[in-house]
Design an enzyme around this catalytic site. Sequence first.
Site, PDB file in Angstrom:
ATOM      1  N   LEU A   1      -4.256  15.345  26.954  1.00 17.68           N
ATOM      2  CA  LEU A   1      -2.810  15.315  27.191  1.00 17.68           C
ATOM      3  C   LEU A   1      -2.474  15.291  28.672  1.00 17.68           C
ATOM      4  O   LEU A   1      -1.424  14.786  29.073  1.00 17.68           O
ATOM      5  CB  LEU A   1      -2.149  16.547  26.545  1.00 17.68           C
ATOM      6  CG  LEU A   1      -2.252  16.660  25.030  1.00 17.68           C
ATOM      7  CD1 LEU A   1      -1.688  17.994  24.568  1.00 17.68           C
ATOM      8  CD2 LEU A   1      -1.532  15.510  24.355  1.00 17.68           C
TER       9      LEU A   1
ATOM     10  N   GLY B   1      -4.838  19.154  35.398  1.00 21.30           N
ATOM     11  CA  GLY B   1      -4.301  19.835  36.555  1.00 21.30           C
ATOM     12  C   GLY B   1      -5.384  20.537  37.321  1.00 21.30           C
ATOM     13  O   GLY B   1      -6.590  20.319  37.088  1.00 21.30           O
TER      14      GLY B   1
ATOM     15  N   PHE C   1      -6.358  23.503  37.107  1.00 19.92           N
ATOM     16  CA  PHE C   1      -7.116  24.403  36.250  1.00 19.92           C
ATOM     17  C   PHE C   1      -8.154  23.669  35.407  1.00 19.92           C
ATOM     18  O   PHE C   1      -9.123  24.244  34.937  1.00 19.92           O
ATOM     19  CB  PHE C   1      -6.164  25.147  35.310  1.00 19.92           C
ATOM     20  CG  PHE C   1      -5.350  24.214  34.464  1.00 19.92           C
ATOM     21  CD1 PHE C   1      -5.840  23.689  33.283  1.00 19.92           C
ATOM     22  CD2 PHE C   1      -4.084  23.837  34.875  1.00 19.92           C
ATOM     23  CE1 PHE C   1      -5.089  22.811  32.519  1.00 19.92           C
ATOM     24  CE2 PHE C   1      -3.333  22.957  34.118  1.00 19.92           C
ATOM     25  CZ  PHE C   1      -3.835  22.437  32.942  1.00 19.92           C
TER      26      PHE C   1
ATOM     27  N   ASP D   1       4.731  30.092  39.699  1.00 18.11           N
ATOM     28  CA  ASP D   1       4.356  28.675  39.723  1.00 18.11           C
ATOM     29  C   ASP D   1       5.281  27.866  38.811  1.00 18.11           C
ATOM     30  O   ASP D   1       4.832  26.993  38.066  1.00 18.11           O
ATOM     31  CB  ASP D   1       2.905  28.505  39.298  1.00 18.11           C
ATOM     32  CG  ASP D   1       2.346  27.136  39.723  1.00 18.11           C
ATOM     33  OD1 ASP D   1       2.924  26.521  40.643  1.00 18.11           O
ATOM     34  OD2 ASP D   1       1.349  26.689  39.143  1.00 18.11           O
TER      35      ASP D   1
END
Length: 819
Positions: free
Chosen positions: A513, A516, A518, A632
Site C-alpha cells: 500500500l 515510509g 519505518f 508527527d
Amino acid sequence: MKAFTYLFVFAIVWSFLNPSNTLDTITPIQSIRDGDTLVSASRRFQLGFFSPGNSKGRYVGIWYTKSSGTVVWVANRDTPLNDHSGVLKVTNGVVILLNSTNSVAWSSNTSRTAENPVLELLDNGNLVVKDEKVDGPANYLWQSFDYPCDTFLPEMKLGKNLVTGLDRFFTSWKSTDDPAQGEFSIRLDLRGLPQVVVMQGDTVKARQGSWNGLRLNGYSGLTPNPLVEVEFHFNESEVFYDYKIRNSSVFTRYIINPSGIAQRFTWLDRINRWELFSTTPADQCANYAFCGAYASCTIGNTPVCACLEGFLPKSPKAWDSVDWSDGCVRKTPLNCSDGPDGDGFRKYTGLRLPDTSSSWFDKTMSLKECEELCLKNCSCTAYGSLDIRMGGSGCLLWFGKLVDIRDIAKNAEDQFYVRLAASELDHVEKKRRSSKKKLAGIVIGSALYVLGMIIIGLVTYIWKKKRRNQAMKKGNIGKECDNVGRKEDIELPIFDLTAIANATDNFSNNNKLGEGGFGSVYKGTLLEGEEIAVKRLSKNSGQGMFEFKNEVILIAKLQHRNLVRLLGYCIEENEKMLIYEYMPNKSLDSLIFDQTKSKLLDWHMRINIIAGVARGLLYLHQDSRLRIIHRDLKASNILLDNDMNPKISDFGLAKSFGGDQGDAETNRIIGTYGYMSPEYAVHGQYSIKSDVFSFGVLILEMVSGKKNRGFSHPEHHHNLLGHAWRLWIEGRPIELIDNSVGDFSLSEMLRCIHVGLLCVQQRSEDRPNMSSVVLMLSSESLLPKPRQPGFYIDSPEANSSCITPCSTNGITFTLFEGR
C-alpha cells in the site's frame, strides 16, 4: 493692550470665516477648503477632502472620526477634482463644489430655498441643508441620506417615496481606488411584495427576502438581532426599510463592496478595528435561483439542490452533472378544478419563502381565505401568511414558477403551501406512512443487529484470548514481545508470522500500500475474510524497538472514531509488525496532493476531514486516559475509511504526558520538516502546541491542495505558510483556495484559513489549544487576530530549509455569519 484686542477680534473673525475641526455647521459666508474638515457635534463623523487608495483624484466625503479610512458617503463620486484647490460651500440652499477655475464640479439638487440656509453634519453621518431658524427632518432642504453611496447607516432609508419618486438605494464603488458608481447595488424590489435584493446591473444576484412582521424572511436566525432594530414602513406615500442601534455607543454599517458582496461591519473598541459579522451571498445557496424553479437548496446536503415533492429535474443529465439551473418540473399537471380530484397543497416550513416579485398580497384576509382564493385561480402556485406574528395573518399568493428557495432553519416560523395535483398529494401521504413503517423496521432491526454483534464480539474476544495464551505457552513469541504485553498490561491479540505471510501473499509487491521511513505497509486478508493493513518495520528503519513498543502500548489504550484501530502485533523471527484495520481510501496525501484525485475531495469532504482530525487530536490531548502528543501529524498519517472519515495513524513518535506536565525537551529531533513547530525543530521543545502547529499546516494544505514543504511561487520564496500569510495581510486569502475544491461555503473556507493561521503562529503560547480549535471550526464565535506564523523560507541558494522570522504588518480578514 490695543494690539492684544485687535489680535483677539481677528482670531474670532478668522475662526468664523475658516471652520476648524470643532465646527459642525457652515453658513453661506463660510466654506470648506481642501485640508479643512467639518466635525459632527459629538465628533462621530468628519467631512472633508480625501483621495481613496492609490487614486490622485480629490473627493469630498464623510468618514468616521475614529476610522478615517472608512468613507461612508462621497459627494462628487463621479467627478473627481484634479488638484487640492477645491472649495465646498452652501449658497441659496444649494451645496456646491468649486474647482480650481471656480466652476461647479458638483452640486446638490435642492429645489427649495431658505432665508438663512446652513450646511450641517449631524451625529448620524447625515449632511443636511436647512434653514438655520427651522429645525427637524421634515424641514431639510436637502440631505445626503437621500443620495446614499455604498454604505447603509442607521437611520438611513432603503426604499422609495411613492409621491416624489425618490428611490434610495446603495451602489458599490467601482474599485477600492474609485468611488464612482459600480455595477452592484442593494435595492428594494417593489414588484409584488417588496423584497431586498442585491443586483448586478439589471440582474438579481442575491435576495435577502421580504418582511414577515419580525425580519426579512431570508434571514437564517430565529430571533431578531439584539443589537439592531430593523423596521419596515409601507403606506400610501412611502415604502422603505431603516434600522436603529439600541446601544448608541456602538458603530455598525452595511456596505455593498466592489465585488457585489453585501456585508455588515461593527466597530470593536477593544481591538480598535472593524469586524465583519455577516455577508450576502454567504454561500452558494445564497446565489439567486441557484437550484432553479421548484427546488430547494441546502448547504451540507449532497447534492445541495433537491426538487420539491411532486416535482422532478427538468434536465436529468444536467442535474447529474451538477448543473441545477434548469430546476424542476411537475410530475403531474395541475387539474385546476373543484371536487375530490382537484388540486391541493403541500406545506413547507424551515425554508426561505420563494421570490415574491410575481406575488400578490392582502393584509386583511385569513389563511383559509387565502387558500380558497389560490384554488380559484389556475395561475396561483402557492400561498402563505403575510405576517408570521401571533400565529400568522394576511394573505400572500405566488403566481408562476417558485424560485430561489433555500433551507434556513428547521423551526423557523415562515411557512408556505405549494400547489400539487391530487394524485401527487396521495403519493406524498403514502410515502410518509411508508417512511414511518420503514423507520420502525430499522429500529427493530438495528436492535437485533447490535445484540448479535455483542454476542459475536464476546465469542471473538474469548477465542482470541485463548489463542494468545496458547501462543505464549508455546514460546513462539520473543522476550521483547512478552515484555510489551506483560509490562504494560495490555490486552492486544498477537498474530503469528505464518498467518500474516499468508494474508499478504507473502508480502507481495501487488499488496504493498505504501512505504515510509519505518518500512512498508501491505494489504492483507485473514482467513475469516477480514481485511487488514500490515505495517512491517524495515531492518534499515530509523524507528526501532522503542518506537514499535511505544506505538503498541499507546494506541492499544486509545479508542476514538478518528484514530486508526490497532488489531494486534507480531514479533517473530526478527520481524516486527503492527496489524491495523484496513483503510480502503488510503492516506490523505495520496489524494489531496494529486491534481486528478484531489477533485474527488469536494469542500464538504475536506471540512469533514479537518473537523475529524481536530476531534481526534482533542481526544489525544485532553479526553483520553493518557495525555498524548502525536509529534508527527501530517497528511500521510491521516488515513481515510470507506466513507472518507479521517483516522489519525502512526504513533511511533508519540509521547505521553502525566499530571500537569505542559512541555518537554529532547535532543533527538525526529519528525517531518514542514509540519514541525519552530520551537521543536530548533530547540527540541515539544508540547500539545506542537501538534496544534502541525494541524494548522494540515488545514492550509487542505484548503490549498499544496504541500507546505517544497512549495514555490514565482513572486517570492516563501513556503505555503508564508504564502498564506502574505495573502492574508494583503486581504486576498481567497486566492489560496484550491481550484479543484468545487463549490464551497465562503464563510467556512475563510474561517478555516483564519483558524489555520492561528494554529501556525510563531509563538506556541499564541496558538489555541485543540478544544478552542474545535469550537472555532464548529461555531460562529469571534476569532482573534492571527500573528505572524513560524514559517520556513525556501532558500534559492540551498536545498535545505531554515526557520526565518519575518516582520510584517498584519490585518484581519475574518468572515462571520449574521447573528
